[in-house]
Design an enzyme around this catalytic site. Sequence first.
Site, PDB file in Angstrom:
ATOM      1  N   GLY A 193       0.828  -1.211   0.000  1.00  0.00           N
ATOM      2  CA  GLY A 193       0.000   0.000   0.000  1.00  0.00           C
ATOM      3  C   GLY A 193       0.854   1.249   0.000  1.00  0.00           C
ATOM      4  N   ASN A 194       0.225   2.394   0.150  1.00  0.00           N
ATOM      5  CA  ASN A 194       0.985   3.638   0.274  1.00  0.00           C
ATOM      6  C   ASN A 194       0.284   4.554   1.267  1.00  0.00           C
ATOM      7  OD1 ASN A 194      -0.800   5.601  -1.209  1.00  0.00           O
ATOM      8  ND2 ASN A 194      -0.478   4.078  -2.817  1.00  0.00           N
ATOM      9  N   ARG A 195       0.857   5.716   1.502  1.00  0.00           N
ATOM     10  CA  ARG A 195       0.392   6.549   2.618  1.00  0.00           C
ATOM     11  C   ARG A 195      -0.702   7.554   2.238  1.00  0.00           C
ATOM     12  NH1 ARG A 195       5.091   9.445   4.868  1.00  0.00           N
ATOM     13  NH2 ARG A 195       3.483  10.300   6.214  1.00  0.00           N
ATOM     14  N   SER A 196      -1.285   7.414   1.074  1.00  0.00           N
ATOM     15  CA  SER A 196      -2.328   8.375   0.685  1.00  0.00           C
ATOM     16  C   SER A 196      -3.546   8.242   1.616  1.00  0.00           C
ATOM     17  CB  SER A 196      -2.764   8.096  -0.752  1.00  0.00           C
ATOM     18  OG  SER A 196      -3.944   8.815  -1.022  1.00  0.00           O
TER      19      SER A 196
END
Length: 399
Positions: A208-211
């Site tokens: 995943g990512n931090r958005s």
Amino acid sequence: MLANKTIVLGITGGIAAYKAADIASKLTQAGARVEVVMTESATKLITPLTIGTITQTKVVTDMFEPTSEYSLEHITLAEAADVVVIAPATANTVAKLAAGIADNMLTSTVLATKAPVIIAPAMNDNMFQNPVTQDNLAKLKARGFTIVDPAYGRLVSGKTGWGRLAEVETIIGTIKQVLGKKGDLAGKRIVVTAGGTLEPIDPVRHIGNRSSGKMGYAVAEAARDRGATVALITAPTSLPEPVGIEVVPVQTASQMKEAVAKAVAKADALIMAAAVADYQPKAVAEAKIKKAAPTLTLELVRTPDILTEVKGNFLKVGFAAESEDVVANAKQKLQKKQLDLIIANDITSAESGFGVDTNKVAIIDRDGKVDNLPLLTKREVAEKILDKVVELLGKKAGR
Ligand code: C5P
């Protein structure tokens, strides 16, 4: 957008009348002038003093009050209103409105107004489901009233059912949507993506990512409030579902691409605020990967580039989250992806980018014009992006 708007808030005699104080307070805080009309039974459940202190306006209750400021108050209010909202609306008031009865200040005001009317019913579930109430609501809807359906939950009878007043945020979202119908994006269809995609590794893990999704949600809500029909294609976020927007939940980049391709038919603009994963695991393990070997190698393959691959006659707006040479890199991306606009932001700054409510961006267009904006809230950034979208849509229409 609520600033300087005149909102006539009608309160009728349902137990949920106390929640009208919260609605009045939030609207007043947002800068609206809130003129309140209460039915007599509403005044038995919450006092005009409470409401009037919150709104700092005179609460109207009686049509024939001798000291009344205006002799024809219902006409004055009916004409001053940008929108009339009745929350809570009892079955009795709904029935009177459907029949055109004007026997108190509130029903008279509704009959006399040309402003849009929003009804938020709240009542016992049997009363709500009674065919006569359903017929009355259908009649009002057919006449152009906006109905904010009640929610499911615990009712004062102790039972659980349909009949609770909709959430205050839902009612306020509906007011914004109705007021926005005459905005500069009226009649336009805007597709927005938000959040960070999740690419599964096995049944329990993902990349995943931090958005946080905040920027995309702000764009979607601002577009709705300016009159657009909005589709929001969103990867998982912890944000509440916005009112009056078609929300399409997705997880992966591939699912997002499929949803975007479907949503852009007849769209005027695609605004890709989502942080789409660039790589996905080549194969998703069917069973949970066991912890055994000291190292583990995952083979990753590129995800589809949605902005590049989805084609059509709509404006394409992309975001470029950069940590160095922000504007130069963003310009390159605009060229490569054939965009109309790119929003560049420097993710190394603590007050800008992922997770926070503010953002510092530059808006760059096809001609290479760079508009460096100061630190703004994400909603303010959204409005600036949409200003530019409106300008470009106008130019396109003029071509
Ligand atoms: O190339 P980069 O990922 O930096 O580009 C960012 C822009 O492209 C964003 O608007 C993002 O939503 C979009 N994007 C996309 N498909 C991808 C990756 C990014 O549409 N696979």
